[in-house]
Design an enzyme around this catalytic site. Structure first.
Site: not given
Lengths: 247, 78
Positions: A155, A158-159
């Site tokens: 996560y 991805s950010k």
């Protein structure tokens, strides 16, 4: 206040949480908001909430990872409204896993939703915005995309990619009058965040300087600023909205 | 306007160039056909013919002539 009077916006992932709050606030500020969600009917409550707003909500049901559907959606906006003033790339998923437990299939899904769909929508929106020589693109990043976090390798990566895309797109699209910014929320009181469990949430509160979770409406306020002409000289920025959280 | 005239008009309006510049025109062959100009051109073509080009075709649209070939995929005969 009508900070977005007459503006046309597309908000992805608007059925709940931060996206829902952004779509609602934009409509309250006079925008015509194309609100996106996957599940048909999931925007009914948003429609009801915004019935008396100065703007309006128009549901657009599609899966952001479906490139053809995203294209159709932008085409529909272009046909119906003739322009697109603001894109909010909010839709995202957050499956957590420690390094040893990362499933490659899940990792790919996270990047499909959180990164590649964002890239696709930036491309599509930019094609419309370039013509009108204006526009604001707002990407929802995360504090963990800046600082990283245990159990969130995929996560946070991805950010982090969203942050890099934001900075690059801002540079590339500035000559066309298009601003691109991101918001990096901290711990926000959404269903998604609460899904980690009450005990964990109360432990995490100790790490927030302001001593409480953020509200989706507080992230929506940041998005409103970036979408509005109040931010006319702001581009390429990652706006932290985290209550001085330590991650 | 017929399709050929619409096609030429899209280039002229999007890139701000003259009709005389069109034959043999290549991507980045004039200052106006840069990456931003390319997006303007795509929008103009989509508006003119009521289509939405696939990303692969947008990347392939590297010249005035190539664009004619690509538009055939969208049932636009020039």
């Amino acid at each position: 206040m009508d900070l977005l009077k007459g503006k046309i916006a597309l908000v992805t992932g608007a059925s709940r949480g931060i996206g829902n709050a952004i779509a609602e606030l934009f409509a309250q500020n006079g925008a015509s908001v194309y609100a996106n969600a996957r599940k048909i009917g999931s925007l009914d409550s948003l429609l009801a909430k915004c019935e008396n707003s100065s703007g309006r909500i128009m549901p657009l049901y599609f899966d952001v990872t479906d490139a053809a559907a995203a294209k159709q959606a932008v085409m529909r906006i272009k046909k119906e409204s003739g322009r697109l003033d603001c894109l909010v790339n909010n839709a995202g998923i957050m499956p957590d896993a420690l390094i040893g437990m990362i499933d490659q299939k899940v990792a790919r899904e996270v990047f499909e939703v959180n990164v590649f769909a964002v890239m696709e929508l930036i491309q599509l929106a930019a094609r419309v915005m370039v013509r009108q020589k204006s526009g604001s693109i707002i990407n929802l990043a995360s504090i963990v995309g800046v600082n990283g976090n245990k159990g969130q390798l995929v996560y946070s990566a991805s950010k982090g990619a969203v942050i890099a895309m934001t900075k690059t797109a801002a540079k590339e699209l500035a000559p066309a009058g298009i601003r691109v910014n991101a918001i990096a929320p901290g711990m926000i009181d959404t269903d998604l965040f609460r899904s980690v469990g009450a005990e964990k949430v109360s432990g995490l509160l100790r790490n927030i300087g302001l001593g409480r979770l953020g509200k989706p409406s507080e992230i929506a306020n940041a998005a409103l600023f970036l979408a509005s002409d109040m931010a006319s000289y702001v581009t390429g920025q990652i706006l932290g909205a985290d209550g001085a959280a330590l991650v | 306007m017929n399709h050929s005239e619409k096609y030429e008009a899209a280039f002229v309006s999007a890139l701000g160039i003259s009709k005389d510049d069109l034959p043999g025109l290549q991507y980045q062959g004039v200052a106006a056909w840069d990456s931003i100009g390319h997006m303007q051109l795509i929008f103009a073509l989509e508006e003119a013919f009521g289509i939405m080009l696939d990303t692969s075709d947008i990347i392939d649209l590297s010249s005035f002539e190539k664009g004619k070939e690509l538009l055939r995929k969208y049932d636009v005969e020039l």
